[in-house]
Design a protein around this motif. Sequence first.
Motif, PDB file in Angstrom:
ATOM      1  N   UNK A   1       0.863  -1.179   0.000  1.00  0.00           N
ATOM      2  CA  UNK A   1       0.000   0.000   0.000  1.00  0.00           C
ATOM      3  C   UNK A   1       0.902   1.233   0.000  1.00  0.00           C
ATOM      4  N   UNK A   2       0.694   2.183  -0.910  1.00  0.00           N
ATOM      5  CA  UNK A   2       1.527   3.392  -0.886  1.00  0.00           C
ATOM      6  C   UNK A   2       1.526   4.101   0.462  1.00  0.00           C
TER       7      UNK A   2
ATOM      8  N   UNK B   1      -3.106   5.839  -9.452  1.00  0.00           N
ATOM      9  CA  UNK B   1      -3.590   6.788  -8.448  1.00  0.00           C
ATOM     10  C   UNK B   1      -2.438   7.603  -7.890  1.00  0.00           C
ATOM     11  N   UNK B   2      -2.480   8.904  -8.116  1.00  0.00           N
ATOM     12  CA  UNK B   2      -1.564   9.854  -7.479  1.00  0.00           C
ATOM     13  C   UNK B   2      -0.103   9.428  -7.570  1.00  0.00           C
TER      14      UNK B   2
ATOM     15  N   UNK C   1      -1.106 -12.710 -11.344  1.00  0.00           N
ATOM     16  CA  UNK C   1       0.260 -12.634 -10.838  1.00  0.00           C
ATOM     17  C   UNK C   1       0.313 -11.836  -9.551  1.00  0.00           C
ATOM     18  N   UNK C   2       1.509 -11.691  -8.999  1.00  0.00           N
ATOM     19  CA  UNK C   2       1.641 -11.059  -7.686  1.00  0.00           C
ATOM     20  C   UNK C   2       1.163  -9.607  -7.725  1.00  0.00           C
ATOM     21  N   UNK C   3       0.246  -9.225  -6.829  1.00  0.00           N
ATOM     22  CA  UNK C   3      -0.288  -7.857  -6.848  1.00  0.00           C
ATOM     23  C   UNK C   3       0.467  -6.909  -5.922  1.00  0.00           C
ATOM     24  N   UNK C   4       0.445  -5.624  -6.276  1.00  0.00           N
ATOM     25  CA  UNK C   4       1.048  -4.612  -5.424  1.00  0.00           C
ATOM     26  C   UNK C   4       1.150  -3.285  -6.155  1.00  0.00           C
ATOM     27  N   UNK C   5       1.810  -2.315  -5.516  1.00  0.00           N
ATOM     28  CA  UNK C   5       1.904  -0.948  -6.032  1.00  0.00           C
ATOM     29  C   UNK C   5       3.354  -0.601  -6.357  1.00  0.00           C
ATOM     30  N   UNK C   6       3.559   0.067  -7.501  1.00  0.00           N
ATOM     31  CA  UNK C   6       4.876   0.523  -7.943  1.00  0.00           C
ATOM     32  C   UNK C   6       4.766   2.007  -8.304  1.00  0.00           C
TER      33      UNK C   6
END
Length: 303
Positions: free
Chosen positions: A16-17, A68-69, A87-92
């Motif tokens: 999570x950012x 997002x932002x 596939x593997x989820x997440x934020x970059x």
Amino acid sequence: MNIRYVRDTFANLWLDPGKVREVDRPSLHCPMDRETWLAMGTENRLDLVGRLESQVLYGAPVQVMEEREGWVRVCVPGQFTPKDSGGYPGWIPASQLTFDREYHQAWETSPFAWVTADRSRLLLDSGEEVELSFMTRLPQVGERDGDVIVRTPGGETGRIPAEEVTVARQLPVTGVEARIRTAERFLGLPYLWAGMSSFGFDCSGFMYRIFEANGIAIPRDADPQARYGQRVSKEELAPGDLLFFAHEEGKGAIHHVGMYIGDGSFIHSPNTPNPVKINRLTDEPYHSELCWGARYQGGESFT
């Protein structure tokens, strides 16, 4: 399908950012200040748990789910997980991703130059250098003067020393001895929670890359690695098998993985204070927490 490609040595995949700390800021730029971020102390490394999920290497694709932002929520094809079928989820951070049509086409059709050295350097046509992790792969477009010429996600071409890569669309399945030799090259490498690069592995990321380098795909995390391979009892263990360790003296949730190398020993990336090392199965807490093994030989299905 909205695909983008990583344009730095690696990109961190955040849960999570909002969970990114001030100490993580050097890792959010492109190029990231990798050395500063990796120099964080033990306490800050321990605090990555519940914040960082995985990593994606230079040039690798991600599937965009949301923006997002200044952040992009993605899934990482190839890093299999029951968390998401894509596939593997997440934020970059958005700045660490790019898209070039020619690169995309080359990724889909060309042979890859796989970095099979512990690390390598890519010299771009612009003169810029990019340090590359073990198991980075880029589309190969030619050879020149002892270098492999590759296409890069930024739309340029670049050069990697030919002796540091293997050119193939898919790496061949090798024998158990080769897998063990590959793993032993990283003895002493510091542990990094969620690490998937040769700048620091976590336990399951280490196993993922070692098996990948030897032509075998396995899931990203320890628990699915235990569930999708051929289950092997403690008495049937053979060199090259994965070993799994669980809480509650081997009866609870799986929390760790290593690879059996024979003679009662295994190699693993233990935890934040301890680098890649070899332990005996009689060592505690491993002796009491060992639950079973799993055998992967290539061609397994994770659906």
